[in-house]
Enzyme design. Sequence first.
Site, short mmCIF file in Angstrom:
data_model
loop_
_atom_site.label_atom_id
_atom_site.label_comp_id
_atom_site.label_asym_id
_atom_site.label_seq_id
_atom_site.Cartn_x
_atom_site.Cartn_y
_atom_site.Cartn_z
N GLU A 94 0.80 -1.21 0.00
CA GLU A 94 0.00 0.00 0.00
C GLU A 94 0.84 1.27 0.00
O GLU A 94 0.33 2.36 -0.25
CB GLU A 94 -0.92 0.01 1.23
CG GLU A 94 -2.00 -1.05 1.23
CD GLU A 94 -3.09 -0.78 0.19
OE1 GLU A 94 -3.10 0.32 -0.40
OE2 GLU A 94 -3.91 -1.68 -0.04
N GLU A 125 7.36 -21.64 7.76
CA GLU A 125 7.49 -20.79 8.95
C GLU A 125 8.49 -21.35 9.95
O GLU A 125 8.96 -20.63 10.83
CB GLU A 125 6.14 -20.60 9.62
CG GLU A 125 5.61 -21.81 10.35
CD GLU A 125 4.36 -21.47 11.17
OE1 GLU A 125 4.42 -21.67 12.39
OE2 GLU A 125 3.37 -21.00 10.59
#
Length: 311
Positions: A94, A125
């Site tokens: 963004e 992960e």
Amino acid sequence: MTPTPESTGLRAQLASLPTEAFRPELAEIDRLSTLEIATLMNGEDAGVPAAVARELPRIAAAVDAVAERMARGGRLVYAGAGTAGRLGVLDASECPPTFNTDPAQVVGLVAGGRDALVTSVEGAEDSAELARRDLDALGLTAGDAVVGVSASGRTPYAVGAVEHARAHGALTVGLACNPGSALAAAAEHGIEVVVGPELITGSTRLKAGTAQKLVLNMISTITMIRLGKTYGNLMVDVRASNDKLRARSRRIVALATGAGDDEIEAALAATGGEVKDAILTILGQVDAPTAARLLAESGGRLREALVAAAR
């Protein structure tokens, strides 16, 4: 399948985390009406801002440190797995349309790469080595800032990213949702937004995810304010890449200057659609090349450029 000592230890470790705690009072939540469940969720979410508020001094210190690095040309890098990693990628993505940053200035790394944005990448992960490789592929430098994000605060990918970054002299921030986390301990700036057990046991995309989003909003937005990417609360570095943003650009110039439509259109045309430059030509009464020079000399800070134009 016989449990291994490793799996047994991990289960015990997770069970000790507030974000993973089982809430017996919600054991029959599936028997409630939809409105009752929605009311419960809304009540749970209402406590998240207060948890963030308790960490504001640590958030502010981290932001100041990140902004100082970025002002010298460093990058902001988020690193996380699962929901935490996706939120980092979202926040980074963004920044270019909102603040006209180069896509390389704010980067989101998610364990497992881009595929992990839409699907689970098994085992990613759990790899600190993968985090080290991802940071090395970016060409990490001591001038960068790395924010590890993990609800549990123990995710190897996030902890590994922070440890590797710190070893290379980069600024490090650890954002977790449990107290006494390994992630916060590994970072120079530890932020622990303790939101407590989730409505659905262990579903940390809920309150923990909301808390992480709020903090990441602060890190990127306040950093950009500190870098002069806004004028007051106006997005003067907005990138006008579509009709909506072009209309927003005109409105921002109008709000900043009070000028009429014709003057605004002329200013935007003269400056190639650059909002900040257009505002400076109107308020500073300078031409477009002078506006561009003054902004370059002020590091893009419009207020400083306006002072220079008045001299």
